[in-house]
Write a protein that holds these residues in place. Structure first.
Motif, PDB file in Angstrom:
ATOM      1  N   ILE A   1       0.836  -1.200   0.000  1.00 39.77           N
ATOM      2  CA  ILE A   1       0.000   0.000   0.000  1.00 39.77           C
ATOM      3  C   ILE A   1       0.872   1.252   0.000  1.00 39.77           C
ATOM      4  CG2 ILE A   1      -1.620   1.336   1.424  1.00 39.77           C
ATOM      5  CD1 ILE A   1      -3.080  -0.941   0.211  1.00 39.77           C
ATOM      6  N   ASP A   2       1.965   1.213   0.752  1.00 41.63           N
ATOM      7  CA  ASP A   2       2.841   2.383   0.866  1.00 41.63           C
ATOM      8  C   ASP A   2       3.448   2.799  -0.470  1.00 41.63           C
ATOM      9  OD1 ASP A   2       2.352   2.418   3.594  1.00 41.63           O
ATOM     10  OD2 ASP A   2       4.133   1.216   4.067  1.00 41.63           O
ATOM     11  N   GLN A   3       3.598   1.877  -1.395  1.00 38.01           N
ATOM     12  CA  GLN A   3       4.192   2.165  -2.694  1.00 38.01           C
ATOM     13  C   GLN A   3       3.170   2.680  -3.708  1.00 38.01           C
ATOM     14  OE1 GLN A   3       5.587  -1.813  -3.474  1.00 38.01           O
ATOM     15  NE2 GLN A   3       7.694  -1.302  -2.868  1.00 38.01           N
ATOM     16  N   MET A   4       1.896   2.674  -3.366  1.00 38.10           N
ATOM     17  CA  MET A   4       0.830   2.988  -4.318  1.00 38.10           C
ATOM     18  C   MET A   4       0.701   4.454  -4.677  1.00 38.10           C
ATOM     19  SD  MET A   4      -2.615   0.887  -3.687  1.00 38.10           S
ATOM     20  CE  MET A   4      -2.553  -0.843  -3.978  1.00 38.10           C
ATOM     21  N   ASN A   5       0.955   5.320  -3.762  1.00 35.07           N
ATOM     22  CA  ASN A   5       0.610   6.725  -3.936  1.00 35.07           C
ATOM     23  C   ASN A   5       1.232   7.372  -5.172  1.00 35.07           C
ATOM     24  OD1 ASN A   5      -1.298   8.292  -2.668  1.00 35.07           O
ATOM     25  ND2 ASN A   5       0.211   9.494  -1.565  1.00 35.07           N
ATOM     26  N   THR A   6       2.513   7.229  -5.367  1.00 34.07           N
ATOM     27  CA  THR A   6       3.194   7.908  -6.471  1.00 34.07           C
ATOM     28  C   THR A   6       2.681   7.463  -7.844  1.00 34.07           C
ATOM     29  OG1 THR A   6       5.144   8.297  -5.111  1.00 34.07           O
ATOM     30  CG2 THR A   6       5.447   8.431  -7.498  1.00 34.07           C
ATOM     31  N   PRO A   7       2.617   6.147  -8.142  1.00 36.24           N
ATOM     32  CA  PRO A   7       2.094   5.757  -9.461  1.00 36.24           C
ATOM     33  C   PRO A   7       0.609   6.076  -9.621  1.00 36.24           C
ATOM     34  CG  PRO A   7       2.698   3.814  -8.188  1.00 36.24           C
ATOM     35  CD  PRO A   7       3.131   4.992  -7.410  1.00 36.24           C
ATOM     36  N   LEU A   8      -0.137   6.042  -8.525  1.00 36.10           N
ATOM     37  CA  LEU A   8      -1.558   6.367  -8.577  1.00 36.10           C
ATOM     38  C   LEU A   8      -1.778   7.827  -8.939  1.00 36.10           C
ATOM     39  CD1 LEU A   8      -4.406   5.273  -8.095  1.00 36.10           C
ATOM     40  CD2 LEU A   8      -4.163   5.974  -5.714  1.00 36.10           C
ATOM     41  N   ILE A   9      -1.006   8.708  -8.338  1.00 33.18           N
ATOM     42  CA  ILE A   9      -1.110  10.138  -8.646  1.00 33.18           C
ATOM     43  C   ILE A   9      -0.698  10.394 -10.095  1.00 33.18           C
ATOM     44  CG2 ILE A   9      -0.130  12.418  -8.127  1.00 33.18           C
ATOM     45  CD1 ILE A   9      -0.130  11.527  -5.142  1.00 33.18           C
ATOM     46  N   ALA A  10       0.309   9.673 -10.570  1.00 28.38           N
ATOM     47  CA  ALA A  10       0.735   9.826 -11.970  1.00 28.38           C
ATOM     48  C   ALA A  10      -0.401   9.431 -12.925  1.00 28.38           C
ATOM     49  CB  ALA A  10       1.979   8.982 -12.243  1.00 28.38           C
ATOM     50  N   ILE A  11      -1.104   8.347 -12.628  1.00 31.48           N
ATOM     51  CA  ILE A  11      -2.244   7.929 -13.459  1.00 31.48           C
ATOM     52  C   ILE A  11      -3.346   8.976 -13.395  1.00 31.48           C
ATOM     53  CG2 ILE A  11      -4.118   6.246 -13.688  1.00 31.48           C
ATOM     54  CD1 ILE A  11      -2.094   4.097 -12.763  1.00 31.48           C
ATOM     55  N   LYS A  12      -3.661   9.435 -12.187  1.00 30.68           N
ATOM     56  CA  LYS A  12      -4.717  10.432 -12.011  1.00 30.68           C
ATOM     57  C   LYS A  12      -4.400  11.699 -12.806  1.00 30.68           C
ATOM     58  CE  LYS A  12      -4.678  12.959  -8.434  1.00 30.68           C
ATOM     59  NZ  LYS A  12      -4.661  14.360  -8.231  1.00 30.68           N
ATOM     60  N   ASP A  13      -3.182  12.185 -12.683  1.00 31.57           N
ATOM     61  CA  ASP A  13      -2.784  13.405 -13.399  1.00 31.57           C
ATOM     62  C   ASP A  13      -2.827  13.201 -14.912  1.00 31.57           C
ATOM     63  OD1 ASP A  13      -2.438  14.640 -10.946  1.00 31.57           O
ATOM     64  OD2 ASP A  13      -0.252  14.485 -10.967  1.00 31.57           O
ATOM     65  N   TYR A  14      -2.418  12.031 -15.376  1.00 29.70           N
ATOM     66  CA  TYR A  14      -2.437  11.745 -16.802  1.00 29.70           C
ATOM     67  C   TYR A  14      -3.877  11.744 -17.333  1.00 29.70           C
ATOM     68  CZ  TYR A  14      -1.511   9.598 -21.294  1.00 29.70           C
ATOM     69  OH  TYR A  14      -1.450   9.364 -22.636  1.00 29.70           O
ATOM     70  N   LEU A  15      -4.764  11.051 -16.623  1.00 32.15           N
ATOM     71  CA  LEU A  15      -6.165  10.996 -17.047  1.00 32.15           C
ATOM     72  C   LEU A  15      -6.805  12.381 -17.026  1.00 32.15           C
ATOM     73  CD1 LEU A  15      -7.334   7.711 -15.306  1.00 32.15           C
ATOM     74  CD2 LEU A  15      -6.915   8.066 -17.752  1.00 32.15           C
ATOM     75  N   LYS A  16      -6.462  13.162 -16.033  1.00 30.61           N
ATOM     76  CA  LYS A  16      -6.994  14.518 -15.948  1.00 30.61           C
ATOM     77  C   LYS A  16      -6.567  15.333 -17.156  1.00 30.61           C
ATOM     78  CE  LYS A  16      -7.159  18.536 -12.902  1.00 30.61           C
ATOM     79  NZ  LYS A  16      -6.691  19.110 -11.635  1.00 30.61           N
ATOM     80  N   THR A  17      -5.313  15.183 -17.549  1.00 34.56           N
ATOM     81  CA  THR A  17      -4.795  15.909 -18.710  1.00 34.56           C
ATOM     82  C   THR A  17      -5.488  15.447 -19.999  1.00 34.56           C
ATOM     83  OG1 THR A  17      -2.649  16.157 -17.633  1.00 34.56           O
ATOM     84  CG2 THR A  17      -2.694  16.398 -20.032  1.00 34.56           C
ATOM     85  N   VAL A  18      -5.703  14.146 -20.122  1.00 36.50           N
ATOM     86  CA  VAL A  18      -6.319  13.596 -21.320  1.00 36.50           C
ATOM     87  C   VAL A  18      -7.787  14.037 -21.437  1.00 36.50           C
ATOM     88  CG1 VAL A  18      -7.065  11.451 -22.424  1.00 36.50           C
ATOM     89  CG2 VAL A  18      -4.772  11.634 -21.496  1.00 36.50           C
ATOM     90  N   LEU A  19      -8.463  14.124 -20.299  1.00 34.15           N
ATOM     91  CA  LEU A  19      -9.869  14.526 -20.338  1.00 34.15           C
ATOM     92  C   LEU A  19      -9.976  15.942 -20.844  1.00 34.15           C
ATOM     93  CD1 LEU A  19     -11.350  13.062 -17.048  1.00 34.15           C
ATOM     94  CD2 LEU A  19     -11.953  12.442 -19.358  1.00 34.15           C
TER      95      LEU A  19
END
Length: 109
Positions: A91-109
Motif C-alpha cells: 500500500i505504501d508504494q501505491m501513492n506515487t504511481p496512482l497520482i501519476a495515473i490520475k494526473d495523466y487521465l486529468k490531462t487527457v480529459l
C-alpha cells in the motif's frame, strides 16, 4: 489515497462513457457504485493491494480502450503508467504511481 483511487476510477469512466452533450458522470452515479471512496477505503484498511489493483485495472481497461489501445500514443503512455502501478507490492508504494495515473487521465480529459 482513497480519494485518488476514486478519482482515477471517475476519470476512467468519464473517458470511457461520457459523451459530448450528455450529462456528466459524477461521483454519485450508479456506474461509480463499485468504485466509490468507501469501497477503496475498506480495501486500503485491509491492506488488500491485489483487490485495489483489480478495481483499478477494471477502470484502466476501459480508459485504455477509449484511448485507442496500446497502438496509439496516449494508450501506450497510459499502459506504461498502469504497468508501474501493477508492479507495486505494498500500500505504501501505491501513492506515487496512482497520482501519476490520475494526473495523466486529468490531462487527457
Amino acid at each position: 489515497m482513497e480519494l485518488h483511487l476514486e478519482t482515477v476510477a471517475l476519470f476512467s469512466l468519464k473517458l470511457a462513457y461520457e459523451a459530448e452533450g450528455s450529462s456528466p458522470i459524477l461521483r454519485d452515479d450508479l456506474v461509480m457504485g463499485d468504485y466509490q471512496r468507501d469501497v477503496f477505503e475498506l480495501l486500503v484498511r485491509r491492506g488488500d493491494v491485489e483487490g485495489i489493483q483489480v478495481k483499478v485495472d477494471e477502470c484502466m481497461g476501459l480508459a485504455l480502450e477509449a484511448l485507442g489501445g496500446v497502438d496509439k500514443p496516449l494508450g501506450r503512455e497510459l499502459k506504461r503508467l498502469i504497468d508501474e502501478f501493477e508492479s507495486i507490492q505494498t500500500i505504501d508504494q501505491m501513492n506515487t504511481p496512482l497520482i501519476a495515473i490520475k494526473d495523466y487521465l486529468k490531462t487527457v480529459l
